[in-house]
Design an enzyme around this catalytic site. Structure first.
Site, PDB file in Angstrom:
ATOM      1  N   ASP A 156     -10.141   3.068  63.180  1.00  0.00           N
ATOM      2  CA  ASP A 156     -10.490   4.341  62.559  1.00  0.00           C
ATOM      3  C   ASP A 156     -10.648   4.071  61.067  1.00  0.00           C
ATOM      4  OD1 ASP A 156     -10.687   7.154  62.060  1.00  0.00           O
ATOM      5  OD2 ASP A 156      -9.408   7.502  63.817  1.00  0.00           O
ATOM      6  N   ASP A 204     -14.085   8.429  60.037  1.00  0.00           N
ATOM      7  CA  ASP A 204     -13.530   9.756  59.815  1.00  0.00           C
ATOM      8  C   ASP A 204     -14.414  10.564  58.855  1.00  0.00           C
ATOM      9  OD1 ASP A 204     -11.001  11.304  60.311  1.00  0.00           O
ATOM     10  OD2 ASP A 204     -10.943  11.289  58.124  1.00  0.00           O
ATOM     11  N   GLU A 227     -17.694  10.539  62.657  1.00  0.00           N
ATOM     12  CA  GLU A 227     -17.220  11.904  62.878  1.00  0.00           C
ATOM     13  C   GLU A 227     -17.929  12.790  61.862  1.00  0.00           C
ATOM     14  OE1 GLU A 227     -13.241  14.701  62.913  1.00  0.00           O
ATOM     15  OE2 GLU A 227     -13.636  13.284  61.308  1.00  0.00           O
ATOM     16  N   HIS A 242      -7.718  13.983  69.355  1.00  0.00           N
ATOM     17  CA  HIS A 242      -6.432  14.335  68.739  1.00  0.00           C
ATOM     18  C   HIS A 242      -6.525  15.574  67.847  1.00  0.00           C
ATOM     19  CE1 HIS A 242      -8.755  12.228  65.813  1.00  0.00           C
ATOM     20  NE2 HIS A 242      -7.909  12.569  64.868  1.00  0.00           N
ATOM     21  N   ASP A 243      -7.719  16.091  67.623  1.00  0.00           N
ATOM     22  CA  ASP A 243      -7.887  17.296  66.798  1.00  0.00           C
ATOM     23  C   ASP A 243      -8.167  18.541  67.629  1.00  0.00           C
ATOM     24  OD1 ASP A 243      -7.654  15.833  64.419  1.00  0.00           O
ATOM     25  OD2 ASP A 243      -9.811  15.417  64.377  1.00  0.00           O
TER      26      ASP A 243
HETATM   27  C1  GLC Z   1     -10.591  13.975  60.804  1.00  0.00           C
HETATM   28  C2  GLC Z   1      -9.478  13.496  61.690  1.00  0.00           C
HETATM   29  C3  GLC Z   1      -8.319  14.428  61.549  1.00  0.00           C
HETATM   30  C4  GLC Z   1      -7.868  14.388  60.111  1.00  0.00           C
HETATM   31  C5  GLC Z   1      -9.018  14.677  59.149  1.00  0.00           C
HETATM   32  C6  GLC Z   1      -8.678  14.260  57.760  1.00  0.00           C
HETATM   33  O1  GLC Z   1     -11.089  15.190  61.185  1.00  0.00           O
HETATM   34  O2  GLC Z   1      -9.916  13.372  63.010  1.00  0.00           O
HETATM   35  O3  GLC Z   1      -7.260  14.128  62.412  1.00  0.00           O
HETATM   36  O4  GLC Z   1      -6.847  15.308  59.907  1.00  0.00           O
HETATM   37  O5  GLC Z   1     -10.188  13.981  59.480  1.00  0.00           O
HETATM   38  O6  GLC Z   1      -8.641  12.856  57.672  1.00  0.00           O
END
Ligand code: GLC
Ligand code: CA
Length: 560
Positions: free
Chosen positions: A101, A202, A257, A330-331
């Site tokens: 990640d 991310d 992402e 996980h979100d």
């Molecule tokens: C992304 C991650 C999340 C995190 C955010 C800030 O959305 O998936 O878990 O809190 O970024 O890094």
């Protein structure tokens, strides 16, 4: 010289691990790298090819590792670099690749870069972050952070403000600065040289901030700055530079992402001829149940909208860019609880139905740990059981601020808090779901006596074995990778039906998203034989004219 590239990521199936919650090996209640290594055979047995590890770097853990203080060190709670190297080697010898990640929109405020930046504005790190003077005593603009409160924090020393789109402990990096980009590219090369196989990046489409940062219309107390930062002016320029400097030198896989991306944006980030990323995660289908308070809502995802969004992505990227296929991570809350029905009678059917619906589409499947068992929301009832910073901050802001009553907020949390997916992986029916011999950092979901790996791996009717069969069909039939996509009966309120076609044949997927029988128009779906059905498997099934509650059926009709 550029590396030889194959499109192996188009055939890959990714299994996402949230390391803190996967398997504890030393009884401290925190999942760790050695725990993951001990479970590699389980993962391989499912039939996946790639593991995406959520962040495992040194971190003060304000946001469970998404706040990194040293990109070249392993978080002490998770293990050592030697443990990581062993995990990587053991994974590789089982044919499993590892994605890291990459969290480089921001660092931790405890990262040495930030420490220097705040102390010494004119020093070498002064310009590594996004510093602005305030407006009077207040912040530079009205933007709110994703984790509640202002997106700006005042540095008491200099009186300047730094931007943090996420928590105050996650200052945003200044990608305008070529030195920052160089640092990031060096870190990436360092991990790729170690042998990792790629990156999940991310919030990578937030890295380019606009020059002007105007106030936004208020939604509650704050304006939404993400609207300006998502797909910012130089996002593509930076990614092309990253590709040229680093990614093109390795045969690696990338997935970005990318909140707030449309199909048109995705063609730019992940277009086959664009030299940026291999694929991105869309949020269009996960946001369909949002309400006036954003994700804090009890709404259900409306099926017609879900169908239209997912099919728009299928047809919109076909032949031009690549999809990633995910229900949860996980979100997000657990897929079964969010998109289908987690009551005991229906949850296993729902889990299989959802897998059938999504993973027969075109793109790379992502399976979030435990979804292959049909894990459901933990649905904690007490605030003390929650750990997630987003959840706790939202309670402080919305309940503390009198916007939402505590009881209703707890219902929102039970439905959508990120902690629903962060509870321990359910290995067996012993204490704490077999996750730890100690006290877990977050309690196990109450469903583990019924939903766990030990009871499923050898059971041919389990969700786990259904996933195995589904993934095997994918591997054996190129149509899933390459075929065209057409939504069938788009107006039907309870049925998600589509077909894939290529010269080898026709694959029809029928999914009942309701607890009622759905009568099918006779003959509408061709002559295919049932390749997969969540009500039973084997050759003896005859196509019948109604779909039972949450039934999924895939019909395969090879070209004669
Ligand atoms: C992304 C991650 C999340 C995190 C955010 C800030 O959305 O998936 O878990 O809190 O970024 O890094
Ligand atoms: Ca541990």
């Amino acid at each position: 010289m550029a590396a030889q590239h194959t499109d192996w990521w188009k055939d890959a199936v990714v299994y996402q691990i949230y390391p803190r919650s996967f398997q504890d090996s030393n009884g401290d209640g925190i999942g760790d790298l050695n725990g993951i290594t001990s479970r590699l055979d389980y993962i391989r047995g499912l039939g996946v090819d790639v593991i995406w590890l959520c962040p495992i770097y040194a971190s003060p853990n304000d946001d469970n590792g998404y706040d990194i203080s040293n990109y070249r060190a392993i978080h002490a709670e998770l293990g050592t670099m030697a443990d990581f190297e062993r995990l990587l080697a053991e994974a590789h010898c089982r044919g499993l690749r590892i994605l890291m990640d990459l969290v480089v929109n921001h660092t931790s405020d405890e990262h040495p870069w930030f420490q220097s930046s705040r102390k010494d504005p004119s020093g070498p790190y002064g310009d590594y972050y996004i510093w602005r003077p305030g407006r009077g005593e207040g912040p530079p603009n009205n933007w709110g952070s994703v984790f509640s409160g202002s997106a700006w924090e005042k540095d008491p020393g200099t009186g300047r403000f730094y931007l943090h789109l996420f928590s105050t402990k996650q200052p945003d990096l200044n990608w305008e600065n070529p030195a920052v980009r160089r640092e990031v590219f060096d870190i990436m090369g360092w991990w790729l040289d170690k042998g990792v196989d790629g990156f999940r990046m991310d919030v990578i489409n937030l890295i380019s901030k606009p020059e002007h940062m105007p106030d936004e219309p208020l939604a509650g107390e704050y304006g939404n700055g993400l609207l300006h930062c998502a797909n910012g002016p130089k996002a593509h320029e930076y990614l092309r530079e990253m590709n040229e400097r680093v990614l093109s030198q390795y045969d690696c896989m990338t997935v970005g992402e990318t909140p707030c991306v449309t199909v048109e944006d995705a063609r730019l980030y992940a277009g086959f001829d664009r030299n940026e990323l291999n694929m991105v995660f869309t949020f269009e289908h996960t946001g369909l149940a949002d309400g006036p308070l954003g994700k804090w809502s009890l709404n259900k995802t409306p099926l017609p909208a879900l169908k239209s969004v997912l099919s728009h992505w299928q047809t919109g990227l076909h032949g031009q860019a690549w999809n990633s296929l995910y229900w949860g991570n996980h979100d997000q809350p657990r897929a079964v609880s969010k998109f289908a029905d987690d009551r005991p009678k229906y949850r296993a059917l729902s889990a299989k139905m959802l897998a059938t619906c999504l993973y027969f589409m075109q793109g790379t499947p992502y399976i979030y740990q435990g979804d292959e068992l049909g894990m459901i929301n933990a649905g904690f009832k007490k605030l003390e059981d929650y750990r997630d910073i987003e959840t706790l901050n939202a309670h402080r802001e919305l309940v503390g601020g009198g916007v939402v009553k505590h009881r209703l907020m707890m219902k929102y949390f039970a439905r959508v808090s990120r902690d629903n997916a962060r509870t321990p992986m359910q290995w067996d029916n012993t204490a704490h779901a077999g996750f730890t011999m100690g006290e877990p950092w977050i309690q196990a979901g109450g469903s583990y006596p019924q939903i766990n790996a030990a009871s499923q791996v050898e059971d041919e009717n389990s969700v786990y074995q259904y996933y195995q069969r589904l993934l095997q069909f994918r591997r054996e039939h190129g149509i899933v990778r390459d075929g065209s996509f057409e939504l069938l009966l788009p107006e039907h309120p309870g049925l998600f039906a589509y077909q894939r076609r290529d010269p080898s044949g026709r694959l029809v997927v029928l999914c009942n998203f309701t607890a009622k029988r759905i009568r099918l128009p006779l003959g509408a779906f061709g002559e295919g034989r049932v390749a997969l059905c969540n009500y039973g498997h084997g050759g003896g099934l005859k196509p019948c004219e109604a779909l039972r509650p949450y039934e999924a059926r895939a019909l395969w009709e090879p070209t004669a």
